[in-house]
Design a protein around this motif. Structure first.
Motif, PDB file in Angstrom:
ATOM      1  N   ILE A 117       0.840  -1.207   0.000  1.00  0.00           N
ATOM      2  CA  ILE A 117       0.000   0.000   0.000  1.00  0.00           C
ATOM      3  C   ILE A 117       0.869   1.249   0.000  1.00  0.00           C
ATOM      4  O   ILE A 117       0.605   2.208  -0.738  1.00  0.00           O
ATOM      5  CB  ILE A 117      -0.953  -0.013   1.205  1.00  0.00           C
ATOM      6  N   ALA A 118       1.918   1.256   0.833  1.00  0.00           N
ATOM      7  CA  ALA A 118       2.814   2.413   0.891  1.00  0.00           C
ATOM      8  C   ALA A 118       3.528   2.624  -0.442  1.00  0.00           C
ATOM      9  O   ALA A 118       3.675   3.763  -0.913  1.00  0.00           O
ATOM     10  CB  ALA A 118       3.823   2.243   2.021  1.00  0.00           C
ATOM     11  N   GLY A 119       3.971   1.524  -1.073  1.00  0.00           N
ATOM     12  CA  GLY A 119       4.664   1.637  -2.353  1.00  0.00           C
ATOM     13  C   GLY A 119       3.771   2.174  -3.455  1.00  0.00           C
ATOM     14  O   GLY A 119       4.183   3.056  -4.231  1.00  0.00           O
ATOM     15  N   ILE A 120       2.544   1.658  -3.541  1.00  0.00           N
ATOM     16  CA  ILE A 120       1.607   2.143  -4.561  1.00  0.00           C
ATOM     17  C   ILE A 120       1.237   3.599  -4.303  1.00  0.00           C
ATOM     18  O   ILE A 120       1.052   4.380  -5.239  1.00  0.00           O
ATOM     19  CB  ILE A 120       0.344   1.252  -4.592  1.00  0.00           C
ATOM     20  N   SER A 121       1.145   3.980  -3.023  1.00  0.00           N
ATOM     21  CA  SER A 121       0.827   5.365  -2.687  1.00  0.00           C
ATOM     22  C   SER A 121       1.890   6.326  -3.196  1.00  0.00           C
ATOM     23  O   SER A 121       1.581   7.443  -3.623  1.00  0.00           O
ATOM     24  CB  SER A 121       0.673   5.516  -1.171  1.00  0.00           C
ATOM     25  N   VAL A 122       3.146   5.902  -3.163  1.00  0.00           N
ATOM     26  CA  VAL A 122       4.224   6.747  -3.684  1.00  0.00           C
ATOM     27  C   VAL A 122       4.057   6.952  -5.195  1.00  0.00           C
ATOM     28  O   VAL A 122       4.212   8.070  -5.704  1.00  0.00           O
ATOM     29  CB  VAL A 122       5.593   6.120  -3.372  1.00  0.00           C
ATOM     30  N   ILE A 123       3.715   5.872  -5.906  1.00  0.00           N
ATOM     31  CA  ILE A 123       3.511   5.987  -7.358  1.00  0.00           C
ATOM     32  C   ILE A 123       2.319   6.888  -7.658  1.00  0.00           C
ATOM     33  O   ILE A 123       2.363   7.740  -8.561  1.00  0.00           O
ATOM     34  CB  ILE A 123       3.299   4.593  -7.978  1.00  0.00           C
ATOM     35  N   LEU A 124       1.234   6.735  -6.891  1.00  0.00           N
ATOM     36  CA  LEU A 124       0.060   7.594  -7.079  1.00  0.00           C
ATOM     37  C   LEU A 124       0.378   9.054  -6.779  1.00  0.00           C
ATOM     38  O   LEU A 124      -0.153   9.962  -7.424  1.00  0.00           O
ATOM     39  CB  LEU A 124      -1.088   7.121  -6.180  1.00  0.00           C
ATOM     40  N   LEU A 125       1.270   9.284  -5.807  1.00  0.00           N
ATOM     41  CA  LEU A 125       1.687  10.645  -5.504  1.00  0.00           C
ATOM     42  C   LEU A 125       2.413  11.276  -6.690  1.00  0.00           C
ATOM     43  O   LEU A 125       2.162  12.434  -7.047  1.00  0.00           O
ATOM     44  CB  LEU A 125       2.596  10.656  -4.276  1.00  0.00           C
ATOM     45  N   ILE A 126       3.303  10.500  -7.316  1.00  0.00           N
ATOM     46  CA  ILE A 126       4.045  11.004  -8.483  1.00  0.00           C
ATOM     47  C   ILE A 126       3.080  11.359  -9.610  1.00  0.00           C
ATOM     48  O   ILE A 126       3.194  12.415 -10.248  1.00  0.00           O
ATOM     49  CB  ILE A 126       5.065   9.957  -8.943  1.00  0.00           C
ATOM     50  N   ILE A 127       2.104  10.478  -9.859  1.00  0.00           N
ATOM     51  CA  ILE A 127       1.121  10.745 -10.910  1.00  0.00           C
ATOM     52  C   ILE A 127       0.284  11.971 -10.557  1.00  0.00           C
ATOM     53  O   ILE A 127      -0.018  12.809 -11.420  1.00  0.00           O
ATOM     54  CB  ILE A 127       0.210   9.517 -11.118  1.00  0.00           C
ATOM     55  N   ARG A 128      -0.082  12.094  -9.278  1.00  0.00           N
ATOM     56  CA  ARG A 128      -0.895  13.235  -8.853  1.00  0.00           C
ATOM     57  C   ARG A 128      -0.139  14.550  -9.024  1.00  0.00           C
ATOM     58  O   ARG A 128      -0.722  15.573  -9.416  1.00  0.00           O
ATOM     59  CB  ARG A 128      -1.316  13.053  -7.390  1.00  0.00           C
ATOM     60  N   LYS A 129       1.164  14.543  -8.752  1.00  0.00           N
ATOM     61  CA  LYS A 129       1.964  15.754  -8.924  1.00  0.00           C
ATOM     62  C   LYS A 129       2.118  16.123 -10.399  1.00  0.00           C
ATOM     63  O   LYS A 129       2.205  17.302 -10.753  1.00  0.00           O
ATOM     64  CB  LYS A 129       3.346  15.559  -8.289  1.00  0.00           C
ATOM     65  N   ARG A 130       2.142  15.120 -11.263  1.00  0.00           N
ATOM     66  CA  ARG A 130       2.240  15.364 -12.703  1.00  0.00           C
ATOM     67  C   ARG A 130       0.903  15.759 -13.318  1.00  0.00           C
ATOM     68  O   ARG A 130       0.865  16.322 -14.412  1.00  0.00           O
ATOM     69  CB  ARG A 130       2.755  14.103 -13.414  1.00  0.00           C
ATOM     70  N   ARG A 131      -0.161  15.482 -12.606  1.00  0.00           N
ATOM     71  CA  ARG A 131      -1.494  15.657 -13.154  1.00  0.00           C
ATOM     72  C   ARG A 131      -1.839  17.120 -13.407  1.00  0.00           C
ATOM     73  O   ARG A 131      -2.386  17.469 -14.454  1.00  0.00           O
ATOM     74  CB  ARG A 131      -2.520  15.042 -12.194  1.00  0.00           C
ATOM     75  N   GLY A 132      -1.528  17.989 -12.469  1.00  0.00           N
ATOM     76  CA  GLY A 132      -1.911  19.382 -12.611  1.00  0.00           C
ATOM     77  C   GLY A 132      -3.404  19.564 -12.373  1.00  0.00           C
ATOM     78  O   GLY A 132      -4.049  18.806 -11.644  1.00  0.00           O
ATOM     79  N   ASP A 133      -3.992  20.557 -13.016  1.00  0.00           N
ATOM     80  CA  ASP A 133      -5.416  20.863 -12.837  1.00  0.00           C
ATOM     81  C   ASP A 133      -6.310  20.162 -13.858  1.00  0.00           C
ATOM     82  O   ASP A 133      -7.529  20.135 -13.696  1.00  0.00           O
ATOM     83  CB  ASP A 133      -5.646  22.373 -12.942  1.00  0.00           C
ATOM     84  N   ASP A 134      -5.725  19.625 -14.911  1.00  0.00           N
ATOM     85  CA  ASP A 134      -6.507  18.973 -15.971  1.00  0.00           C
ATOM     86  C   ASP A 134      -6.624  17.478 -15.715  1.00  0.00           C
ATOM     87  O   ASP A 134      -5.685  16.843 -15.224  1.00  0.00           O
ATOM     88  CB  ASP A 134      -5.858  19.208 -17.332  1.00  0.00           C
ATOM     89  N   PRO A 135      -7.769  16.867 -16.052  1.00  0.00           N
ATOM     90  CA  PRO A 135      -7.941  15.424 -15.887  1.00  0.00           C
ATOM     91  C   PRO A 135      -6.936  14.641 -16.723  1.00  0.00           C
ATOM     92  O   PRO A 135      -6.500  15.088 -17.786  1.00  0.00           O
ATOM     93  CB  PRO A 135      -9.371  15.175 -16.377  1.00  0.00           C
TER      94      PRO A 135
END
Length: 349
Positions: A117-135
């Protein structure tokens, strides 16, 4: 979006989870099961020596157990905690070392899910930071919702199997004080990231389905349902079944709204995807946030108690050699000392 986050946080602070632990019967023959906590209560069954029971609480020599889809009571004198409740070996040294190999994997061997769970959360964090305001769109969008559903399922399975031992990684007796502090910080990051990713992913799947739907029915019913259930449990227990029915109806309405908003544009596949992200994501996010809030309350209460003790201890004692002591008067405490020759104030002795 901010008012949705506030609702989830409010909901989690009110969520109550009934913890159970398994106990083993240690009589030579059998143990009587009684309808209420008294030797005068009727015997409604027995448990043979060596049998196991699910215990909710122990009070005044009686254990409240699960029996025939309800509750019953047995004498706690003849119970001992089952070894299946152990999650991590308690043999930790004082050097704050945490050895992964010490895990006993007693609850179905799911302790490893914490690290996943912790490892996947780190990957999701990276994607979330790259996401910006657009879907998100394209490959990154697919990777994001797959990972989010994966971590949500892992969290639900882990919590359901571990029960009251779910936050073993924040218990000093199991991992040591240093790892308790580190794990508490990591846990907070995982919870915050989970909530942010939930709302982002819900927006992403709604956008990529080509449709749109109202989320208020589902999200508001979580908050309203839990709060009214708690109040009803205290003042009007008989109303609980009706509150549950109302909550289920609100969730069904939310599912209908999701399908209605996405089916004609994105097809059945996107409708089911939006529904899965909503249901699994909301449930997983609320459960882990509830565990974190309980832990946070314990930390704040402990800090408050320690701060009071620290202030009390620091205010005691006044030496003759202190700079604030002069002519029998203590400038620090603002009082005269009855015995100027004593090293410490008699008042605080």
């Amino acid at each position: 979006m901010k008012h949705f986050i506030f609702i989830i946080i409010l909901l989690s602070s009110c969520l109550l989870v009934t913890a159970q632990k398994k106990y083993e019967v240690t009589t030579n023959t059998f143990l009587n099961i009684r309808s209420y906590a008294s030797t005068e209560a009727p015997v409604i069954g027995t448990i043979d020596d060596g049998g196991e029971v699910d215990v909710y609480e122990i009070s005044n020599g009686w254990a409240k157990i699960s029996y025939n889809d309800g509750f019953a009571y047995v004498s706690s004198q003849y119970l001992r905690e089952s070894i299946s409740n152990e999650v991590v070996s308690k043999k930790k040294n004082s050097n704050f070392k945490f050895d992964v190999s010490s895990l006993t994997f007693g609850n179905g061997g799911v302790e490893w899910m914490v690290f996943a769970i912790a490892g996947i959360s780190v990957i999701l964090l990276i994607i979330r930071k790259r996401r910006g305001d657009d879907p998100l769109e394209g490959t990154e969008y697919s990777i994001n919702w797959i990972l989010f559903l994966t971590v949500s399922i892992l969290e639900l399975v882990y919590i359901s199997l571990m029960g009251s031992d779910a936050i073993w990684f924040c218990i000093p007796d199991k991992v040591g004080w240093l790892w308790t502090i580190i794990d508490f910080i990591i846990f907070g990051f995982v919870v915050y990231n989970q909530i942010m990713c939930y709302f982002n992913t819900l927006v992403d799947v709604e956008y990529n389905s080509g449709g749109g739907f109202d989320k208020r029915w589902g999200l508001y019913s979580w908050a309203g349902g839990v709060i009214t259930a708690i109040l009803s449990g205290i003042f009007f227990p008989t109303a609980l079944p009706f509150i549950l029915i109302a909550f289920v109806i609100c969730q069904l309405i939310q599912i209908v709204l999701i399908f209605k908003g996405t089916l004609s544009y994105g097809g059945v596949g996107n409708a089911f995807l939006c529904t899965a992200v909503y249901l699994l994501g909301s449930l997983a996010s609320i459960l882990i946030l509830a565990h974190f809030v309980v832990l946070l309350i314990i930390v704040l209460v402990a800090y408050f108690i320690l701060s009071i003790i620290g202030k009390t201890s620091s205010s005691r004692g006044c030496c003759r050699s202190c700079s604030h002591y002069s002519g029998g008067y203590c400038n620090y405490h603002g009082m005269y000392i009855s015995s100027p020759d004593s090293k410490t104030c008699d008042y605080y002795r």
